[in-house]
Motif scaffolding. Structure first.
Motif, PDB file in Angstrom:
ATOM      1  N   GLY A 144     -39.802  12.462 -22.445  1.00  0.00           N
ATOM      2  CA  GLY A 144     -38.892  11.360 -22.162  1.00  0.00           C
ATOM      3  C   GLY A 144     -39.016  10.778 -20.769  1.00  0.00           C
ATOM      4  O   GLY A 144     -38.502   9.695 -20.507  1.00  0.00           O
ATOM      5  N   ASP A 145     -39.701  11.470 -19.861  1.00  0.00           N
ATOM      6  CA  ASP A 145     -39.864  10.961 -18.495  1.00  0.00           C
ATOM      7  C   ASP A 145     -40.926   9.866 -18.451  1.00  0.00           C
ATOM      8  O   ASP A 145     -41.906   9.897 -19.203  1.00  0.00           O
ATOM      9  CB  ASP A 145     -40.280  12.085 -17.537  1.00  0.00           C
ATOM     10  N   MET A 146     -40.726   8.920 -17.542  1.00  0.00           N
ATOM     11  CA  MET A 146     -41.702   7.860 -17.285  1.00  0.00           C
ATOM     12  C   MET A 146     -42.014   7.844 -15.800  1.00  0.00           C
ATOM     13  O   MET A 146     -41.127   8.065 -14.978  1.00  0.00           O
ATOM     14  CB  MET A 146     -41.164   6.490 -17.697  1.00  0.00           C
ATOM     15  N   VAL A 147     -43.274   7.559 -15.484  1.00  0.00           N
ATOM     16  CA  VAL A 147     -43.701   7.450 -14.089  1.00  0.00           C
ATOM     17  C   VAL A 147     -44.586   6.222 -13.975  1.00  0.00           C
ATOM     18  O   VAL A 147     -45.505   6.042 -14.781  1.00  0.00           O
ATOM     19  CB  VAL A 147     -44.498   8.705 -13.642  1.00  0.00           C
ATOM     20  N   ILE A 148     -44.327   5.376 -12.980  1.00  0.00           N
ATOM     21  CA  ILE A 148     -45.179   4.222 -12.692  1.00  0.00           C
ATOM     22  C   ILE A 148     -46.045   4.591 -11.494  1.00  0.00           C
ATOM     23  O   ILE A 148     -45.523   4.945 -10.435  1.00  0.00           O
ATOM     24  CB  ILE A 148     -44.339   2.971 -12.377  1.00  0.00           C
ATOM     25  N   ILE A 149     -47.358   4.508 -11.677  1.00  0.00           N
ATOM     26  CA  ILE A 149     -48.301   4.875 -10.621  1.00  0.00           C
ATOM     27  C   ILE A 149     -49.037   3.610 -10.185  1.00  0.00           C
ATOM     28  O   ILE A 149     -49.885   3.099 -10.920  1.00  0.00           O
ATOM     29  CB  ILE A 149     -49.291   5.949 -11.116  1.00  0.00           C
ATOM     30  N   PRO A 150     -48.716   3.073  -9.008  1.00  0.00           N
ATOM     31  CA  PRO A 150     -49.355   1.838  -8.551  1.00  0.00           C
ATOM     32  C   PRO A 150     -50.863   2.003  -8.326  1.00  0.00           C
ATOM     33  O   PRO A 150     -51.339   3.113  -8.064  1.00  0.00           O
ATOM     34  CB  PRO A 150     -48.659   1.541  -7.217  1.00  0.00           C
ATOM     35  N   ALA A 151     -51.572   0.898  -8.421  1.00  0.00           N
ATOM     36  CA  ALA A 151     -52.998   0.904  -8.109  1.00  0.00           C
ATOM     37  C   ALA A 151     -53.203   1.502  -6.724  1.00  0.00           C
ATOM     38  O   ALA A 151     -52.381   1.328  -5.828  1.00  0.00           O
ATOM     39  CB  ALA A 151     -53.552  -0.518  -8.154  1.00  0.00           C
ATOM     40  N   ASP A 152     -54.287   2.226  -6.557  1.00  0.00           N
ATOM     41  CA  ASP A 152     -54.705   2.856  -5.301  1.00  0.00           C
ATOM     42  C   ASP A 152     -53.877   4.073  -4.902  1.00  0.00           C
ATOM     43  O   ASP A 152     -54.011   4.573  -3.798  1.00  0.00           O
ATOM     44  CB  ASP A 152     -54.750   1.844  -4.155  1.00  0.00           C
ATOM     45  N   SER A 153     -53.012   4.555  -5.806  1.00  0.00           N
ATOM     46  CA  SER A 153     -52.224   5.754  -5.516  1.00  0.00           C
ATOM     47  C   SER A 153     -52.904   6.958  -6.165  1.00  0.00           C
ATOM     48  O   SER A 153     -53.021   7.031  -7.383  1.00  0.00           O
ATOM     49  CB  SER A 153     -50.806   5.611  -6.080  1.00  0.00           C
ATOM     50  N   PRO A 154     -53.359   7.935  -5.353  1.00  0.00           N
ATOM     51  CA  PRO A 154     -53.944   9.135  -5.949  1.00  0.00           C
ATOM     52  C   PRO A 154     -52.900   9.843  -6.805  1.00  0.00           C
ATOM     53  O   PRO A 154     -51.716   9.844  -6.474  1.00  0.00           O
ATOM     54  CB  PRO A 154     -54.319  10.002  -4.746  1.00  0.00           C
ATOM     55  N   HIS A 155     -53.355  10.453  -7.908  1.00  0.00           N
ATOM     56  CA  HIS A 155     -52.428  11.177  -8.773  1.00  0.00           C
ATOM     57  C   HIS A 155     -53.163  12.244  -9.574  1.00  0.00           C
ATOM     58  O   HIS A 155     -54.342  12.095  -9.882  1.00  0.00           O
ATOM     59  CB  HIS A 155     -51.670  10.228  -9.700  1.00  0.00           C
ATOM     60  N   GLY A 156     -52.442  13.310  -9.875  1.00  0.00           N
ATOM     61  CA  GLY A 156     -52.988  14.394 -10.677  1.00  0.00           C
ATOM     62  C   GLY A 156     -51.934  15.465 -10.888  1.00  0.00           C
ATOM     63  O   GLY A 156     -50.907  15.485 -10.215  1.00  0.00           O
ATOM     64  N   PHE A 157     -52.195  16.346 -11.836  1.00  0.00           N
ATOM     65  CA  PHE A 157     -51.268  17.435 -12.138  1.00  0.00           C
ATOM     66  C   PHE A 157     -51.680  18.685 -11.371  1.00  0.00           C
ATOM     67  O   PHE A 157     -52.819  19.126 -11.471  1.00  0.00           O
ATOM     68  CB  PHE A 157     -51.248  17.727 -13.638  1.00  0.00           C
TER      69      PHE A 157
END
Length: 180
Positions: A144-157
């Motif tokens: 149910g969670d949502m996350v918006i990740i903007p362009a150029d933002s590093p991300h990972g689990f």
């Protein structure tokens, strides 16, 4: 059904935010809607190979001056942080099942550009680099969670405690990814 409603609402918000055109503008011809059925989404989830990361694009369309893609990502349990940074593309995650700790922001460390002619860049992410994350923000995410990740933002689990499946909406303003 509430999960699909959240997806539809997200797509509508992204449409208005990225086009800047009000619905029903009589001056401009708007593209037709693209329907992605619950059956399409569930079939994509069901076809994901077990035990490894699977990122499957369902659709990637021209949305009138920019492209929008919808896919399903499934990741098995893990405790190692690998990160990616999409230079031109924003992503929205909607977690369907599973749990994990998502790290976003900060700086990409020891970054390595992905092959610009490779399938991942051409069909999913556009120009991107992979590496680690320094000084990112951690957050636990689950169904149910949502996350918006903007362009150029590093991300990972950094940790996935149980296989996580999420729907990803990719906003491609420079139309760099192949249509599907």
């Amino acid at each position: 059904m509430s999960k699909l409603l959240a997806i539809a609402l997200t797509a509508a918000i992204l449409w208005v935010a990225t086009t800047g055109d009000p619905p029903g503008d009589p001056i401009r011809q708007h593209p037709a809607a693209t329907h992605i059925s619950a059956a399409d989404i569930l079939a994509t989830i069901g076809n994901a190979p077990a035990g490894r990361v699977s990122d499957q694009q369902i659709r990637h369309i021209d949305a009138g001056g920019h492209n929008v893609g919808v896919g399903v990502v499934q990741r098995p349990p893990s405790t190692s942080l690998g990160a990616i940074q999409h230079h031109k593309q924003t992503e929205v995650y909607y977690v369907v099942s599973g749990r994990g700790t998502l790290v976003t922001g900060g700086e990409l460390s020891e970054g390595r550009e992905l092959d610009p002619e490779g399938a991942t860049v051409r069909r999913l992410t556009g120009p991107s680099a992979v590496g680690g994350i320094e000084d990112g923000e951690s957050r636990d995410v689950g169904p149910g969670d949502m996350v918006i990740i903007p362009a150029d933002s590093p991300h990972g689990f950094s940790e996935i405690t149980e296989t996580i499946t999420y729907i990803v909406v990719r906003v491609d303003p420079e139309q760099l990814v192949e249509l599907k």
